[in-house]
Design an enzyme around this catalytic site. Structure first.
Site, PDB file in Angstrom:
ATOM      1  N   ASP A 262       0.810  -1.218   0.000  1.00 54.13           N
ATOM      2  CA  ASP A 262       0.000   0.000   0.000  1.00 54.13           C
ATOM      3  C   ASP A 262       0.841   1.264   0.000  1.00 54.13           C
ATOM      4  O   ASP A 262       0.297   2.363  -0.077  1.00 54.13           O
ATOM      5  CB  ASP A 262      -0.962   0.003   1.203  1.00 54.13           C
ATOM      6  CG  ASP A 262      -2.416   0.055   0.766  1.00 54.13           C
ATOM      7  OD1 ASP A 262      -2.690  -0.297  -0.391  1.00 54.13           O
ATOM      8  OD2 ASP A 262      -3.266   0.456   1.576  1.00 54.13           O
TER       9      ASP A 262
ATOM     10  N   ASP B  72     -10.543  -5.866  11.058  1.00 49.73           N
ATOM     11  CA  ASP B  72     -10.619  -7.294  11.346  1.00 49.73           C
ATOM     12  C   ASP B  72     -11.764  -7.590  12.324  1.00 49.73           C
ATOM     13  O   ASP B  72     -12.616  -8.443  12.064  1.00 49.73           O
ATOM     14  CB  ASP B  72      -9.289  -7.807  11.888  1.00 49.73           C
ATOM     15  CG  ASP B  72      -8.697  -6.910  12.976  1.00 49.73           C
ATOM     16  OD1 ASP B  72      -9.350  -5.929  13.374  1.00 49.73           O
ATOM     17  OD2 ASP B  72      -7.582  -7.207  13.442  1.00 49.73           O
TER      18      ASP B  72
END
Length: 712
Positions: free
Chosen positions: A131, A426
């Protein structure tokens, strides 16, 4: 098919339930006493009542974890050996974002450990999402692809268990073939470190065919760039030195534009999900943090003991392994083991709808990320051609789905894929899947399946926790609040458990109250609690000892040792008055528009001096931070009140009887703050508390007592 796993309820479940009823009665009695004397309440006693009410609420939420804990066991050796080539394809996702804070040589070791799984190479693909769109990271993985040709056959030939080269060669004397392999790996590390230190890829270091790839990086920044996908190994074409096919290794950096939201790690995972669907479309996915390498080459087979069970398949979303860490010091001074989460809380959740997703070490059924169980068929996937990963048509489609415009007008991140709306993507994703009707499993084998690197400075540990706090609050105060939405969509106990996680940081309020106001009252001779001679004293004693006793028993039963339990509870106290308190403030300010919380990576880089102090069990402060000022202030307040209280108790008859609980409260904080006092007043190394922090803490302490005098 043979029975591949078993489970049973933890034998302590009945004792937990019995404790629940006794402890509930004690809490009710305490709150009743508070209410009975509320008319006489001072500010301190009112705050203590609110603190006790908060503690009672958090205790109630935590009981869901203890109601029906499950112990599981897998039998991977019973998987028929002749079916190896019929095992489902596996796609591994690894995310990285910054080559400085996340050293590429460590990320490379993580990827190599996954490539070396005991799994059919033609059914294994490793995807790396960068990223940061860094040419340094791409160069590192080009080097890794070359090293994999030697490393993978070496591991399988010698039955190596630690298949991360970084972990395997650390502190190990190697000779013969292993020595030669170490020379190759050290060469890789030196080339990668040299490139990272330089800050760019010298074109003289790459093949002429690769020059054009790196020239592209001169045209964009890590915040504004097109997608980039590079197939570094292709199983149908590339071979190791033994002639066996290599697993697929694909580097990806999704497109980023300043005007388009990128949703941090959740956005990167969704881009990986789509790109992998185009290229390999494995029905089983594994998510790994960039510093969490595989420590057991057979962990996919352990996960398949559940994912191939026809009774579980219809609604099994994922199999979660615990986060465990290597190279923790003897006392685990920063509480890196997280034993309350793994395995205590995870076993408790497994007894409900299943363990929560923690971002790494998790095997997913791909179909669970595309809708509720009723919308998917059992373990179905559309086979993709694996022979043309480098073909123009496949790469073009992969670039299309990695573009920042692809998600516009679609349900990605909201109904499909990894979920947006929280920094803890998550936790939010696992929670949403459970609310949709999916279940999960907690798999906790004796040999850790994955090992990572825990923070080695106190500041990094607290910054990491502060980020979690902010993300968890985003879930708690959303339209998907676990206490409301979760209890309806999943179950009452499941909703309570998720709410306990979501309100992780609420502990900061009672901890701060108990760390300040009994001390202030002690300083000015104001009794707040029952005397030792008062029967109510035994209620306070029971509540404290029973709570800490249960925590101690659970920690030790989960494989802990006494010194690490002490560190764990000390870090609970420190986090409460630092990262949890400031994370709570961050959230409040963000909601009123006073600040905009950002996303800060925890540094995984090694610093020799930090590591040396950590290995010696010394806290590393070394930076001026408001977190440390508040902690230092509380430490000095408690030390001052404790010393003064002891003097008064020795000089005044009956003072000890009257002030015993307040003295105990001060003494408890003082005992836990010993490393802080050392860093403030006795240490001279680089990790000591900065003098500016100590001076500010003393000034705030004086101010606190002066203001307290005016209020009293």
């Amino acid at each position: 098919m043979a029975v591949l796993h078993s489970h049973h309820i933890h034998p302590r479940a009945m004792l937990n339930r019995l404790h629940f009823f006794f402890y509930s009665a004690a809490i009710i009695a305490l709150l009743h006493r508070h209410i009975a004397v509320i008319s006489l309440a001072t500010m301190s006693s009112l705050l203590l009542f609110l603190a006790d009410l908060t503690l009672a609420f958090m205790w109630l939420l935590s009981q869901g974890f203890r109601w029906r804990p499950i112990l599981r066991r897998e039998f991977p050796h019973l998987l028929p050996q002749e079916t190896d080539h019929h095992l489902p394809p596996l796609d591994v996702f690894i995310c990285t974002a910054d080559p400085i804070k996340e050293p590429p040589e460590s990320v490379v070791s993580t990827a190599l450990s996954a490539m070396a799984f005991d799994y059919p190479s033609d059914r294994l693909s490793v995807y790396v999402s960068d990223d940061g769109c860094s040419d340094l990271t791409l160069f590192s993985f080009m080097e890794a692809a070359k090293f994999a040709r030697y490393w993978l056959p070496f591991c399988k030939k010698n039955s190596v268990m630690e298949r991360s080269p970084e972990a395997f060669f650390e502190n190990r004397n190697t000779v013969g073939e292993a020595g030669e392999m170490k020379v190759l790996f050290e060469g890789l590390r030196e080339r990668v470190k040299a490139v990272v230190k330089r800050g760019y890829v010298d074109l003289n270091l790459v093949d002429s065919s690769e020059e054009e790839i790196f020239l592209k990086w001169k045209k964009f920044t890590h915040r504004d760039h097109p997608s980039h996908i590079q197939v570094l190994c292709e199983s149908t074409k590339d071979r190791d030195i033994a002639g066996h096919p290599l697993p697929n290794l694909i580097y990806m950096s999704r497109e980023k534009r300043p005007a388009s939201p990128h949703h941090f790690k959740a956005g990167a995972l969704n881009a990986l999900l789509r790109v992998s669907e185009v290229m390999t479309n494995a029905p089983v996915l594994l998510t790994l943090d960039c510093d969490m390498h595989a420590n057991d080459p057979g962990s996919p087979q352990r996960a398949l003991c559940y994912l191939l069970d026809p009774d579980l398949v219809p609604n099994l979303a994922f199999v979660q392994f615990p986060q465990k860490y290597q190279r923790l010091n003897a006392d685990d001074i920063y509480g890196g083991e997280l034993r309350w989460i793994f395995p205590i809380a995870s076993r408790g959740l497994d007894g409900q709808h299943g363990a929560n997703f923690v971002g790494t070490g998790c095997f997913f059924s791909r179909r669970s990320l595309y809708g509720p169980p009723s919308a998917a068929t059992a373990f179905y996937y559309e086979s993709k051609s694996r022979s043309f990963l480098r073909s123009e048509s496949v790469l073009q489609k992969a670039h299309d789905v990695a573009s920042c415009r692809y998600e516009h007008g679609q349900d990605w991140g909201y109904q499909i894929g990894f979920r947006y709306g929280s920094l803890v993507e998550d936790f939010y994703t696992g929670y949403q899947l459970h609310c949709e009707g999916w279940r999960s499993v907690f798999c906790n084998p004796d040999r850790p399946a994955f090992l990572g690197a825990a923070p080695r400075s106190l500041y990094d540990s607290l910054v990491q926790n502060r980020r979690w706090v902010l993300g968890l609050y985003e879930v708690a105060f959303s339209s998907y609040c676990p206490l409301l939405y979760g209890t309806r969509k999943a179950s009452l106990i499941m909703g309570l458990c998720y709410m306990r996680y979501a309100l992780w940081a609420v502990w900061c309020f009672p901890i701060t109250v108990y760390a300040l106001f009994p001390q202030l009252a002690l300083f000015y001779d104001k009794p707040l609690f029952a005397k030792v001679s008062d029967p109510w004293f035994f209620l306070y004693a029971y509540l404290f000892l029973a709570s800490y006793g249960q925590d101690f028993i659970e920690f030790m039963e989960a494989g802990g040792v006494i010194r690490r339990w002490w560190s764990d509870q000390r870090m609970w106290l420190i986090r409460g008055i630092t990262s949890s308190a400031f994370g709570t403030l961050d959230f409040i300010l963000s909601k009123i528009g006073a600040s905009s919380p950002g996303f800060n990576l925890t540094s995984k880089a090694n610093d020799e001096e930090v590591n040396t102090l950590y290995d010696k069990g010394k806290f590393f402060f070394g930076t001026s931070s408001p977190l440390f000022i508040f902690m230092g202030t509380i430490a000095i307040i408690n030390l001052t009140s404790f010393i003064l209280g002891i003097v008064k108790a020795l000089r005044s008859i009956g003072a000890l009887d009257e002030m015993f609980i307040q003295l105990l409260s001060c003494g408890f904080v003082v005992t836990n703050m010993v490393p802080v006092y050392e860093a403030m007043f006795f240490r001279n190394d680089i990790g000591r508390m900065p003098r500016s922090v100590t001076n500010a803490s003393i000034l705030f302490t004086i101010t606190f007592f002066c203001v307290g005098r005016m209020i009293s």
